[in-house]
Design an enzyme around this catalytic site. Sequence first.
Site, short mmCIF file in Angstrom:
data_model
loop_
_atom_site.label_atom_id
_atom_site.label_comp_id
_atom_site.label_asym_id
_atom_site.label_seq_id
_atom_site.Cartn_x
_atom_site.Cartn_y
_atom_site.Cartn_z
N TYR A 159 3.50 -14.70 -13.70
CA TYR A 159 2.48 -13.77 -13.19
C TYR A 159 1.06 -14.25 -13.51
CZ TYR A 159 0.30 -9.12 -12.49
OH TYR A 159 -0.48 -8.05 -12.08
N ALA B 234 0.80 -1.23 0.00
CA ALA B 234 0.00 0.00 0.00
C ALA B 234 0.83 1.28 0.00
CB ALA B 234 -0.96 0.00 1.18
N LYS C 116 -1.78 -15.07 -10.82
CA LYS C 116 -3.04 -14.33 -10.78
C LYS C 116 -4.24 -15.25 -11.01
CE LYS C 116 -1.74 -10.20 -9.71
NZ LYS C 116 -1.89 -9.81 -8.29
P1 NAP Z 1 3.14 -1.30 -7.80
O1 NAP Z 1 2.94 0.13 -8.13
O2 NAP Z 1 4.37 -1.98 -8.25
O3 NAP Z 1 2.97 -1.47 -6.22
C1 NAP Z 1 3.12 -2.72 -5.62
C2 NAP Z 1 3.49 -2.52 -4.16
O4 NAP Z 1 3.66 -3.84 -3.57
C3 NAP Z 1 4.83 -1.79 -4.00
O5 NAP Z 1 4.71 -0.76 -3.04
C4 NAP Z 1 5.76 -2.89 -3.55
O6 NAP Z 1 6.80 -2.48 -2.69
C5 NAP Z 1 4.82 -3.80 -2.77
N1 NAP Z 1 5.40 -5.11 -2.56
C6 NAP Z 1 6.11 -5.87 -3.44
N2 NAP Z 1 6.52 -7.00 -2.87
C7 NAP Z 1 6.06 -6.98 -1.59
C8 NAP Z 1 6.18 -7.87 -0.50
N3 NAP Z 1 6.85 -9.03 -0.61
N4 NAP Z 1 5.60 -7.54 0.68
C9 NAP Z 1 4.95 -6.36 0.80
N5 NAP Z 1 4.80 -5.48 -0.19
C10 NAP Z 1 5.36 -5.78 -1.39
O7 NAP Z 1 1.93 -2.18 -8.36
P2 NAP Z 1 0.40 -1.82 -8.72
O8 NAP Z 1 0.33 -1.57 -10.16
O9 NAP Z 1 -0.14 -0.82 -7.76
O10 NAP Z 1 -0.28 -3.25 -8.48
C11 NAP Z 1 -0.95 -3.60 -7.27
C12 NAP Z 1 -1.58 -4.98 -7.45
O11 NAP Z 1 -2.48 -4.98 -8.55
C13 NAP Z 1 -0.56 -6.08 -7.74
O12 NAP Z 1 -0.97 -7.28 -7.12
C14 NAP Z 1 -0.64 -6.22 -9.24
O13 NAP Z 1 -0.23 -7.47 -9.67
C15 NAP Z 1 -2.13 -5.98 -9.46
N6 NAP Z 1 -2.45 -5.56 -10.83
C16 NAP Z 1 -1.95 -4.40 -11.35
C17 NAP Z 1 -2.31 -4.03 -12.65
C18 NAP Z 1 -1.81 -2.77 -13.29
O14 NAP Z 1 -2.09 -2.55 -14.48
N7 NAP Z 1 -1.10 -1.90 -12.60
C19 NAP Z 1 -3.15 -4.85 -13.40
C20 NAP Z 1 -3.63 -6.02 -12.84
C21 NAP Z 1 -3.29 -6.36 -11.55
P3 NAP Z 1 8.24 -2.03 -3.28
O15 NAP Z 1 8.01 -0.74 -3.94
O16 NAP Z 1 9.11 -1.93 -2.07
O17 NAP Z 1 8.66 -3.11 -4.23
#
Ligand code: NAP
Length: 250
Positions: free
Chosen positions: A151, A11, A155
């Site tokens: 991935y 978050a 998912k």
């Molecule tokens: P993001 O901007 O990369 O943010 C992900 C966050 O998760 C980062 O703050 C990261 O921390 C944290 N994280 C990674 N590994 C972790 C761990 N082991 N323990 C605790 N926190 C951890 O990603 P987002 O785009 O917001 O995506 C959020 C979710 O939605 C993910 O599950 C992603 O797969 C899913 N999603 C995203 C999209 C899209 O288009 N963006 C589409 C479909 C699904 P660090 O910064 O320290 O690495």
Amino acid sequence: MSHRTAIVTGAARGIGAEVAARLADDGLAVAVLDLDEGACQAVVERITAAGGKAIAVGADVADEAAVQAAVERVAAELGAPTVLVNNAGIIRDNLLFKMTTDDWDAVMDVHLRGAFLMSRAVQAYQTKEGWGRIINLSSTSALGNRGQVNYSAAKAGMQGLTKTLAIELGKFGVTANAVAPGFIATEMTEATAERVGVSFDDFKAAVAKEVPVQRAGVPADIAHAVSFFASDGAGYVSGQVLYVAGGPKA
Ligand code: NAP
């Protein structure tokens, strides 16, 4: 919802940050959990500046002991966590023949092991309270996506996890649902644009052309769906996967 506490993983930024802020707007106390506790501070400040209640929690969701300690800390400082959003995620994209075992394991660990460990720790509080909500972040990639064998498997796994949590926890007043986003503009998708050598603006414009609503998604689109699943009124909705992708084609 003012007496309830949520944990949102991953978050510190992106979708998770927006979900945390939205749940706080909905009246929940929110644990903003991410790898780096310091990185969560800006989200905590955003929430408290708007009159909400939040704490920053540093934990790796794939680390069993860290998860247990984090959930216990949230219970002690904010009250029993009954809403859990398993949002933490990473990508390690590559074509199958170039994908390393480490890339496979890292993605499985954060998404699946992380969601399992967090759900197992939080259900102890949910079942005791007789009320709970688990919302898991899946993806349109669950249906298959070139370069994402790790991935997409993770998912798709999130969807199976969700349905089984719904079956097992329903009798305790706990629902489990998944939100499966399409393209959402965050640092994650910005990194993908960089990897394929396209500017982020061009990348988003190309996506917008393909999506029926003619735009890229934003984190608030996902936060709205999570807010619905977390609400009291959604108590008869469980085991579902909601694609939030600007159109019917996931
Ligand atoms: P993001 O901007 O990369 O943010 C992900 C966050 O998760 C980062 O703050 C990261 O921390 C944290 N994280 C990674 N590994 C972790 C761990 N082991 N323990 C605790 N926190 C951890 O990603 P987002 O785009 O917001 O995506 C959020 C979710 O939605 C993910 O599950 C992603 O797969 C899913 N999603 C995203 C999209 C899209 O288009 N963006 C589409 C479909 C699904 P660090 O910064 O320290 O690495």
